[in-house]
Design a protein around this motif. Structure first.
Motif, short mmCIF file in Angstrom:
data_model
loop_
_atom_site.label_atom_id
_atom_site.label_comp_id
_atom_site.label_asym_id
_atom_site.label_seq_id
_atom_site.Cartn_x
_atom_site.Cartn_y
_atom_site.Cartn_z
N SER A 1 -8.62 4.19 13.85
CA SER A 1 -8.04 2.84 13.85
C SER A 1 -8.18 2.24 12.45
O SER A 1 -9.22 2.43 11.81
N SER B 1 -1.51 8.62 11.93
CA SER B 1 -0.24 8.61 12.66
C SER B 1 0.12 7.16 12.97
O SER B 1 -0.76 6.30 13.07
N PRO B 2 1.41 6.87 13.11
CA PRO B 2 1.90 5.48 13.10
C PRO B 2 1.22 4.56 14.10
O PRO B 2 0.98 3.38 13.79
N GLU B 3 0.89 5.09 15.29
CA GLU B 3 0.39 4.17 16.32
C GLU B 3 -1.01 3.65 16.02
O GLU B 3 -1.49 2.73 16.67
N LYS B 4 -1.67 4.22 15.01
CA LYS B 4 -3.03 3.77 14.69
C LYS B 4 -3.02 2.54 13.79
O LYS B 4 -4.04 1.89 13.61
N THR C 1 0.88 7.96 5.84
CA THR C 1 1.44 7.71 7.17
C THR C 1 2.82 8.35 7.22
O THR C 1 3.18 9.13 6.34
N THR D 1 -4.74 -1.35 14.26
CA THR D 1 -5.50 -1.41 15.51
C THR D 1 -6.98 -1.40 15.14
O THR D 1 -7.36 -1.14 14.00
#
Lengths: 251, 251
Positions: B173, B206-209, B229, B212
């Motif tokens: 994160s 990776s993008p979703e991290k 990224t 966060t």
DNA sequence: CGTATATATGCATTATATTGCGGAAATTTA
DNA sequence: TAAATTTCCGCAATATAATGCATATATACG
């Protein structure tokens, strides 16, 4: 045709085609099937090919990978693993070193049993990761790529700080006179340290390892307290081990 | 066809296609469905594949090796991994921690490149075992089963004795204000130690991290020297990181 | 030179392994 | 729930391997 000449041809064919079929060889070499069998047996004994039902396969380093070794007498390893489990009690601490037989044991551990497992085998550690109740200590060090174990001075020192109830040792080679031996020098230090710090030392040995010797000697066979093999090894072959005071089990 | 040969083919097909279907194999190998069943059962017992209704699957992502990934087309490799490779030079020493992105990078390493790789991720170490030129140091410690990394005081101390040119950090994160954070407290100590002893700290994310936060803070984002990224992340989302002096790459 | 010894080979017999088949049980799918 | 598929189990057929024995060939030695 001379025997050596013929065996050389077999090896050439093996190299060229990637495999040899006993029946084909008999026809091509114009000898009886028995002779081919004997040739294959000899070549196998000298480690020049891997004998399989119906012929032979190459035994180059490329073919003796960890995955390949797992295919070697898998049912024997399963039996050995089951016999080994009998020794376990809840909340014990175990040393387990590398090797396909110990890996099989790890996979066979009862799901409920709480154990502390100390190992220098990353595959074994990963395999145990989905066991719900064990705590895993993985020993660090340099990774030997061929056998997938960690070794090194730091690894040995780490072992020296730990004690285990049982050391399950994957036996690479055992011989009544030579003792226990392995393929890598650094590995012997780990095994020695684990032997020194465990109450029971239980050797797990698949049948083909019996009465063989490798380059580096770990210790005399008397380091073992127990030796688990499989039914297929004859009772009398274990006599020298029993005379050395080792409890033998033919699972 | 020899049994062992056939089973090897099954394993190869499994690697190549990611799964095997029993009925297809029977047809392709020209044997009865029963024989395929028996082969699958044996392979499963040996732990080389996971048996499922109708066929088989790879036993675990941890066992997918370096070599098989090498066969894939470069296109299929993760863009992040490809961008990361640009930073590498022969004979460098790397820290790599756990996570799918770093694992992907490990599998994508050029086959010829000599490197020393220090990692606390057993799956990563195993995946690199058939890389011909890298030396692998696996950090020991207690294994966190969920994330398959080793942690502990000993692990941290081991890291403190080592220095690396680059630390490739799998970012769990990241948030401009919170910083880098992870799911496990013990993991933060490892990452901190690696950050302290590396010249470059390259985050693989990776993008979703992005943006966060997790439970345990490792460090402020300024610990990173680079952040890689994917293209799908909008340029402006990386602005806070750039303002913190981090080189960002959208691969 | 002749005999003894060791080695290699082939054959018959017995044991073992592998494979395919039919039917029963289990699992998945519609 | 029913149908289809898959898996498990035992059996028989075939192929392969191990064992003991006989024969042939080569080698060693007096």
């Amino acid at each position: 045709m001379l025997k050596e000449e013929r065996q050389q041809i077999i090896l050439d064919v093996l190299k060229r085609r990637g495999k040899v079929v006993a029946a084909e060889l008999a026809k091509e070499l114009d000898v009886s099937a028995d002779t081919v069998q004997r040739d294959l047996k000899e070549l196998s004994r000298s480690g020049l090919l891997q004998r399989v039902h119906g012929g032979g396969l190459p035994r180059s380093p490329a073919n003796t990978t960890f995955a390949q070794r797992q295919l070697q007498s898998p049912e024997a390893k399963a039996h050995i693993a089951l016999a080994a489990i009998e020794f376990l009690q809840e909340d014990q601490t175990l040393f387990m070193d590398g090797g396909t037989t110990t890996l099989q044991l790890a996979r066979s551990l009862p799901a409920h049993m709480r154990l502390n497992i100390i190992t220098n085998s990353p595959p074994l550690a990963v395999a145990l990761a989905d066991h719900p109740a064990v705590q895993i200590i993985l020993l660090g060090g340099q990774l030997i790529k061929e056998s997938l174990i960690t070794v090194g001075a730091g690894t040995v020192n780490a072992v020296r700080q730990m004690r285990a109830d049982i050391f399950f040792m994957g036996v690479c080679s055992a011989h009544p006179d030579v003792g226990l031996s392995t393929l890598y020098l650094d590995e012997t230090y780990i095994k020695q340290a684990m032997i020194a710090n465990a109450n029971l030392v239980i050797g797990l040995m698949s049948p083909e390892k019996l009465n063989t010797a490798s380059s580096f000697v770990v210790s005399p066979i008397t380091s073992l307290t127990h030796l688990i093999t499989e039914k297929s090894v004859p009772e009398e072959a274990l006599l020298p081990y029993q005379e050395a005071g080792i409890q033998t089990i033919r699972a």
